[in-house]
Design a protein around this motif. Structure first.
Motif, PDB file in Angstrom:
ATOM      1  N   SER A   1      25.861  44.982  42.425  1.00  0.00           N
ATOM      2  CA  SER A   1      24.851  44.360  41.575  1.00  0.00           C
ATOM      3  C   SER A   1      25.141  42.906  41.265  1.00  0.00           C
ATOM      4  CB  SER A   1      24.752  45.123  40.253  1.00  0.00           C
ATOM      5  OG  SER A   1      25.967  44.990  39.533  1.00  0.00           O
ATOM      6  N   GLY A   2      26.359  42.446  41.587  1.00  0.00           N
ATOM      7  CA  GLY A   2      26.717  41.072  41.272  1.00  0.00           C
ATOM      8  C   GLY A   2      27.394  40.937  39.928  1.00  0.00           C
ATOM      9  N   SER A   3      27.666  42.072  39.283  1.00  0.00           N
ATOM     10  CA  SER A   3      28.389  42.035  38.011  1.00  0.00           C
ATOM     11  C   SER A   3      29.790  41.481  38.237  1.00  0.00           C
ATOM     12  CB  SER A   3      28.467  43.437  37.404  1.00  0.00           C
ATOM     13  OG  SER A   3      27.168  43.971  37.200  1.00  0.00           O
ATOM     14  N   ALA A   4      30.457  41.186  37.148  1.00  0.00           N
ATOM     15  CA  ALA A   4      31.779  40.575  37.237  1.00  0.00           C
ATOM     16  C   ALA A   4      32.764  41.461  37.982  1.00  0.00           C
ATOM     17  CB  ALA A   4      32.311  40.280  35.838  1.00  0.00           C
ATOM     18  N   THR A   5      33.566  40.837  38.826  1.00  0.00           N
ATOM     19  CA  THR A   5      34.652  41.525  39.513  1.00  0.00           C
ATOM     20  C   THR A   5      35.707  41.933  38.496  1.00  0.00           C
ATOM     21  OG1 THR A   5      34.296  40.348  41.580  1.00  0.00           O
ATOM     22  CG2 THR A   5      36.513  41.246  41.203  1.00  0.00           C
ATOM     23  N   VAL A   6      36.246  43.121  38.651  1.00  0.00           N
ATOM     24  CA  VAL A   6      37.271  43.615  37.743  1.00  0.00           C
ATOM     25  C   VAL A   6      38.546  43.858  38.531  1.00  0.00           C
ATOM     26  CG1 VAL A   6      37.868  45.406  36.069  1.00  0.00           C
ATOM     27  CG2 VAL A   6      35.483  44.710  36.344  1.00  0.00           C
ATOM     28  N   CYS A   7      39.669  43.364  38.027  1.00  0.00           N
ATOM     29  CA  CYS A   7      40.936  43.436  38.759  1.00  0.00           C
ATOM     30  C   CYS A   7      42.011  44.154  37.968  1.00  0.00           C
ATOM     31  CB  CYS A   7      41.425  42.032  39.103  1.00  0.00           C
ATOM     32  SG  CYS A   7      40.311  41.093  40.185  1.00  0.00           S
ATOM     33  N   TYR A   8      42.923  44.763  38.702  1.00  0.00           N
ATOM     34  CA  TYR A   8      44.092  45.430  38.120  1.00  0.00           C
ATOM     35  C   TYR A   8      45.325  44.973  38.888  1.00  0.00           C
ATOM     36  CZ  TYR A   8      40.286  48.524  36.711  1.00  0.00           C
ATOM     37  OH  TYR A   8      39.103  49.033  36.224  1.00  0.00           O
ATOM     38  N   THR A   9      46.438  44.819  38.205  1.00  0.00           N
ATOM     39  CA  THR A   9      47.653  44.376  38.864  1.00  0.00           C
ATOM     40  C   THR A   9      48.818  45.306  38.540  1.00  0.00           C
ATOM     41  OG1 THR A   9      48.263  42.937  37.015  1.00  0.00           O
ATOM     42  CG2 THR A   9      46.940  41.958  38.762  1.00  0.00           C
ATOM     43  N   THR A  10      49.771  45.303  39.444  1.00  0.00           N
ATOM     44  CA  THR A  10      51.023  46.025  39.230  1.00  0.00           C
ATOM     45  C   THR A  10      52.094  45.335  40.061  1.00  0.00           C
ATOM     46  OG1 THR A  10      52.059  48.221  39.222  1.00  0.00           O
ATOM     47  CG2 THR A  10      50.730  47.669  41.145  1.00  0.00           C
TER      48      THR A  10
END
Length: 286
Positions: free
Chosen positions: A274-283
């Motif tokens: 949809s073009g919504s914000a990218t969501v990121c996770y890190t480890t």
């Protein structure tokens, strides 16, 4: 069920036995385990692969030691991963996917239908297409996975993930970049370094195999069109588009990326169609 790997059928049969022992209805099982009734219906019928955390909950409810079920699940996951390998052609490694500051909770596409909570447990990048591999190479790899998993079952059901299993992985370090975790056997006994799951049922994991010194990311219950990106500093970015719309391909996963050493950062990002914000996770590698 036609097309279901026999390892998954055996696992499903065992789960039905445990569910009978627990004397729980499907509704009660859903309430006690925190996984939906529809998810349990699929798992008990062998139509999709449950995550390990769901099986762990069932073992607790049925007063069953986890080691034996864990071994069956490892076999089933390896077989299912090969059957549903949706490792697709990689997207360009440039800045084709926008990113925003990292978040601690997944924001799903509001227009997508809510998915029932799946399971957290394998192993791999525009419209998805399956990798084409020579027939004999695929057969050989399948045999290797089966031999390796039998070793797990017979000699180390409770062994920590990543321990030596007496087989040889297909790549190490940078030689793994862009390769399929299933084909290389890096998907056998991996370590799950990160597991997150949204209330909508979308889940994401970052998995790592110390024998391969490489990692990858995977999602499940993500709406079609979402893009999963996995990056390790200094290595090519790995991307895959979610294309499945049902339970036949429960996991969508990236290709491998080499992990240089202890403490190396790893990032997995989900970009909604949809073009919504990218969501990121890190480890990081422990």
């Amino acid at each position: 069920m036609t097309g279901t790997p026999p390892e998954c059928e055996r696992l499903a049969a065992r789960l039905r036995t445990l569910r009978d022992r627990s004397r729980l209805t499907l509704s009660a099982l859903a309430t006690e385990s925190a996984y939906s009734k529809s998810s349990w219906q699929r798992w008990l019928a062998g139509r999709s692969l449950p995550p390990w955390l769901a099986l762990s909950a069932l073992c607790r409810l049925a007063d069953e030691p986890e080691a034996g079920i864990r071994a069956l699940w490892e076999l089933a996951e390896a077989a299912w991963s090969r059957r549903t390998a949706t490792a697709t052609r990689a997207l360009p490694s440039g800045d084709g996917v926008g990113q925003t500051p990292e978040h601690t909770a997944y924001r799903a596409d509001a227009s997508a239908p809510a998915a029932s909570p799946p399971a957290p447990a394998a192993p791999v990048g525009a419209p998805a297409r399956r990798f084409r591999r020579p027939l004999m190479g695929g057969v050989a790899a399948a045999v290797a996975v089966l031999v390796a998993c039998i070793g797990i079952l017979l000699t180390g059901a409770g062994r920590p993930a990543g321990a030596s299993t007496g087989f040889h992985v297909g790549c190490t370090g940078i030689a793994c970049n862009g390769k399929d975790p299933g084909v290389t056997l890096c998907g056998v006994e991996p370590k799950t370094l990160l597991h997150v799951q949204a209330p909508t049922g979308i889940g994401l994991e970052i998995r790592y195999n110390p024998l391969c010194r490489a990692a990858w990311a995977r999602v499940w219950n993500a709406p079609p069109g979402n893009i999963l990106t996995f990056t390790v500093p200094g290595q090519p970015a790995q991307r895959v588009a979610v294309a499945h719309t049902g339970d036949t391909d429960p996991f969508v996963y990236t290709a491998l990326a080499a992990v240089p050493g202890r403490g190396s950062a790893m990032k997995a990002c989900v970009t909604p169609r949809s073009g919504s914000a990218t969501v990121c996770y890190t480890t990081r590698q422990p």
